[in-house]
Scaffold this motif. Structure first.
Motif, PDB file in Angstrom:
ATOM      1  N   HIS A 160       2.613  -5.492   3.062  1.00 44.12           N
ATOM      2  CA  HIS A 160       2.395  -5.602   4.504  1.00 44.12           C
ATOM      3  C   HIS A 160       2.839  -4.334   5.227  1.00 44.12           C
ATOM      4  CE1 HIS A 160       1.967  -7.915   8.275  1.00 44.12           C
ATOM      5  NE2 HIS A 160       3.036  -7.245   8.674  1.00 44.12           N
ATOM      6  N   HIS A 161       3.968  -3.800   4.835  1.00 43.47           N
ATOM      7  CA  HIS A 161       4.488  -2.627   5.546  1.00 43.47           C
ATOM      8  C   HIS A 161       3.822  -1.333   5.080  1.00 43.47           C
ATOM      9  CE1 HIS A 161       7.397  -4.431   8.243  1.00 43.47           C
ATOM     10  NE2 HIS A 161       7.536  -5.363   7.316  1.00 43.47           N
ATOM     11  N   ARG A 162       3.271  -1.304   3.886  1.00 48.51           N
ATOM     12  CA  ARG A 162       2.403  -0.173   3.537  1.00 48.51           C
ATOM     13  C   ARG A 162       1.172  -0.175   4.443  1.00 48.51           C
ATOM     14  NH1 ARG A 162       3.469  -1.333  -2.026  1.00 48.51           N
ATOM     15  NH2 ARG A 162       1.504  -2.499  -2.093  1.00 48.51           N
ATOM     16  N   MET A 163       0.614  -1.361   4.694  1.00 45.47           N
ATOM     17  CA  MET A 163      -0.531  -1.471   5.599  1.00 45.47           C
ATOM     18  C   MET A 163      -0.176  -0.937   6.980  1.00 45.47           C
ATOM     19  SD  MET A 163      -2.447  -4.932   7.004  1.00 45.47           S
ATOM     20  CE  MET A 163      -1.005  -5.455   7.944  1.00 45.47           C
ATOM     21  N   LEU A 164       0.958  -1.377   7.535  1.00 44.85           N
ATOM     22  CA  LEU A 164       1.356  -0.922   8.870  1.00 44.85           C
ATOM     23  C   LEU A 164       1.601   0.593   8.880  1.00 44.85           C
ATOM     24  CD1 LEU A 164       3.788  -3.791   9.946  1.00 44.85           C
ATOM     25  CD2 LEU A 164       1.345  -3.537  10.451  1.00 44.85           C
ATOM     26  N   ALA A 165       2.181   1.107   7.798  1.00 49.55           N
ATOM     27  CA  ALA A 165       2.433   2.552   7.724  1.00 49.55           C
ATOM     28  C   ALA A 165       1.124   3.338   7.700  1.00 49.55           C
ATOM     29  CB  ALA A 165       3.273   2.880   6.500  1.00 49.55           C
ATOM     30  N   LEU A 214       8.695   1.011   8.094  1.00 47.37           N
ATOM     31  CA  LEU A 214       9.158   1.926   7.047  1.00 47.37           C
ATOM     32  C   LEU A 214       9.434   3.324   7.576  1.00 47.37           C
ATOM     33  CD1 LEU A 214       6.809   0.912   4.082  1.00 47.37           C
ATOM     34  CD2 LEU A 214       9.025  -0.040   4.748  1.00 47.37           C
ATOM     35  N   GLY A 215       9.317   3.519   8.886  1.00 54.40           N
ATOM     36  CA  GLY A 215       9.696   4.800   9.475  1.00 54.40           C
ATOM     37  C   GLY A 215       8.584   5.819   9.573  1.00 54.40           C
ATOM     38  N   ALA A 216       7.311   5.377   9.568  1.00 54.70           N
ATOM     39  CA  ALA A 216       6.203   6.336   9.643  1.00 54.70           C
ATOM     40  C   ALA A 216       6.223   7.092  10.965  1.00 54.70           C
ATOM     41  CB  ALA A 216       4.864   5.610   9.475  1.00 54.70           C
ATOM     42  N   LEU A 217       6.397   6.393  12.083  1.00 57.72           N
ATOM     43  CA  LEU A 217       6.452   7.073  13.379  1.00 57.72           C
ATOM     44  C   LEU A 217       7.717   7.911  13.489  1.00 57.72           C
ATOM     45  CD1 LEU A 217       5.464   7.703  16.188  1.00 57.72           C
ATOM     46  CD2 LEU A 217       6.443   5.528  16.973  1.00 57.72           C
ATOM     47  N   ALA A 218       8.841   7.399  12.995  1.00 59.93           N
ATOM     48  CA  ALA A 218      10.085   8.170  13.037  1.00 59.93           C
ATOM     49  C   ALA A 218       9.930   9.508  12.325  1.00 59.93           C
ATOM     50  CB  ALA A 218      11.214   7.357  12.408  1.00 59.93           C
TER      51      ALA A 218
END
Length: 555
Positions: free
Chosen positions: A371-376, A405-409
């Motif tokens: 799920h969080h790979r998708m959001l990233a 997972l910190g993609a925007l960060a």
């Protein structure tokens, strides 16, 4: 004035009048004569202007030269583009990466950094602003495009003619201009207001009160200035019956893609259909049938018997940095059951409660990762312009609430290396994020975004977080954000902002209702929430990509 009435010869090497050569010289290329009787020519890789007798107007040479307009011509040499006078001298000292032609005493040019502006007839900038693009002036009005990809009209001094901005825009023709918003093409008046509510796939300018248009179904018609149909020129390319049938079978596409992912199709490519069948354990004829379906979706293509992923299909490979493989499984396996409950949600059935999708994800470690790979992937694709659009000093303490997972960060600290970013998210997400390589300037903190955060910052980021919640929980979240900020601290919410009218993002809005109980909002909807939570609503910053940035200032 003897050059008037001349034309370029069919060979393109000289000028003629009444089919008779106008001079003895021959060139590799010639352009038409323009006032003051000069024409651009080119020979042996060098360019200049000639008089009507074929002789050079000056001794200077360029790489390319163009026609005279308003007494000035664009020319390019190894050191860049410029405008020259009839004697070949430069109008100004500056150099550009492109120059247009003067019209109405103004000319569009592009600076070395890529920004566009208009010059006056004296060769100086007509205003201070810079644009993503600037078109020619016609009747004292030009189209310019801002950094967010939207366009408006300006006057010769650079002032906006009206406050309307569009996805695409044309100059005025007899007081009306072609314009495109999220719903399609239309015509607008001098105030930027649409003449009618209808939208089209394409429109032509009005001619004696009528315009030819293409409807969204591919049909052609002529309309009047109220948008009413006068005559149909071509019926729809696909009937509304067939188009609706296509919509009804849209789940076929999702399920075919999801099945391909679960079978490992894209990891096995490139290969033959027989090789694919062996690699993925498929019945050979059925493997060919799946490949045909994926080819229809432009995900694979057959090259001499070898099947390969297209550029579009490459996004379904697990190793792609923006992989949508996880999204395909989410949409194909987890969301359909939630959508089945949509009628109950819309009726406000007392027995319906929004699914606890975040709790469901948390209960399955494999799904947390997926799920969080998708959001990233969505974040990496959509958030590239965000750091520059924030207007940060570069040394702030940033809280990225619900930052996954910190993609925007990572994008923020890449653009501003002195930022200190804390990503606040659920414990299982933070545990997963700590397994992913991160910048030293990004830290993770586990917590509940609806409870006191226990940290303070100068900036709070909420990237596609507020839309997951109805107004009451969204307000509680914003109140926690306000407590984490000092007075005059800033909140940036990256969201799809709905127009006050229109159908933009209507299906996504229903998806949020069905899956999280959330909603997309208009600018006024966000303004109301921010004000109730202790922020001053400062507006919406448009981005070239899908989302926008809602800006709040802590009171």
């Amino acid at each position: 004035m003897k050059w008037r009435g001349t034309a370029v010869a069919p060979s393109g090497t000289h000028h003629v009048r009444d089919g008779i050569p106008f001079y003895e010289e021959r060139f590799d290329e010639v352009l038409k004569f323009h006032e003051p009787g000069l024409a651009a020519v080119r020979r042996d890789g060098r360019a200049w202007h000639i008089r009507s007798d074929g002789e050079p107007a000056y001794n200077r040479r360029f790489d390319r030269a163009f026609g005279f307009y308003d007494g000035l011509a664009a020319a390019v040499a190894p050191d860049g583009w410029r405008h020259v006078r009839p004697d070949g001298t430069d109008l100004y000292d500056a150099r550009y990466t492109w120059c247009g032609n003067f019209q109405d005493g103004r000319c569009g040019v592009r600076e070395p950094g890529g920004a566009y502006l208009h010059l006056t007839i004296e060769g100086v900038p007509a205003y201070d602003a810079r644009w993503r693009y600037a078109g020619d002036f016609r009747d004292g009005i030009a189209v310019v495009q801002s950094g967010d990809g939207r366009s408006t009209h300006i006057d010769p001094q650079g002032a906006e003619i009206h406050s309307a901005w569009f996805l695409d825009l044309d100059v005025f023709h007899k007081g009306l201009a072609r314009a495109r918003d999220e719903d399609g093409w239309m015509h607008v008046d001098a105030t930027g207001r649409p003449l009618y509510r209808r939208r089209f796939a394409a429109v032509e300018p009005f001619y004696n009160g009528q315009a030819r248009v293409e409807r969204l179904d591919g049909s052609l018609e002529v309309i009047d200035e109220t948008g009413a149909s006068i005559v149909e020129l071509r019926p729809a390319l696909k009937s509304e019956f067939a188009a609706l049938s296509d919509d009804l079978t849209g789940f076929w596409r999702t399920q075919a893609i999801c099945a391909a992912l679960e079978l490992g199709i894209f990891e096995a490519l490139p290969t033959t259909s027989a090789g694919l069948a062996r690699a993925c354990g498929l019945e050979p004829d059925r493997a060919r049938r799946l490949l045909r379906a994926l080819a229809l979706l432009r995900l694979v293509e057959d090259e001499d018997g070898v099947w390969r992923a297209t550029g579009r299909g490459a996004f379904l490979a697990a190793g792609h940095p923006w992989t949508l493989a996880d999204a395909a499984v989410e949409y194909g396996r987890y969301f359909p059951g939630m959508w089945e409950m949509l009628p109950r949600a819309l009726r406000a059935d007392e027995g319906w409660r929004p699914p606890d999708i975040f709790g469901e994800v948390a209960a399955d470690p494999a799904r947390v990762a997926s799920h969080h790979r998708m959001l990233a992937s969505y974040a990496l694709h959509d958030y590239g312009p965000v750091p520059d659009a924030l207007g940060l000093r570069g040394d702030e303490r940033v809280i990225d609430a619900g930052g996954g997972l910190g993609a925007l960060a990572a994008l923020l600290v890449e653009a501003h290396p002195q930022l200190r970013v804390t990503v606040l998210d659920r414990p299982e997400v933070v545990e997963r994020a700590r397994c992913v390589p991160q910048s030293d300037y990004v830290t993770f903190q586990a917590g509940d975004i609806f409870e006191p955060w226990g940290i303070e910052g100068d900036v709070v980021m909420l990237a596609r977080v507020l839309h997951d919640w109805d107004d009451a929980p969204a307000l509680r979240l914003l109140q926690q954000a306000r407590r984490a900020l000092p007075s005059a601290g800033r909140l940036f919410a990256v969201e799809t902002v709905l127009p006050e009218d229109g159908a933009v993002a209507g299906l996504c809005d229903l998806h949020l209702l069905a899956v999280t109980g959330g909603k997309e909002r208009t600018a006024s909807g966000y303004a109301a929430l921010l004000e109730r939570a202790g922020f001053t609503f400062e507006g919406v910053r448009q981005l070239p990509t899908l989302p926008s940035i809602v800006v709040g200032l802590a009171k």
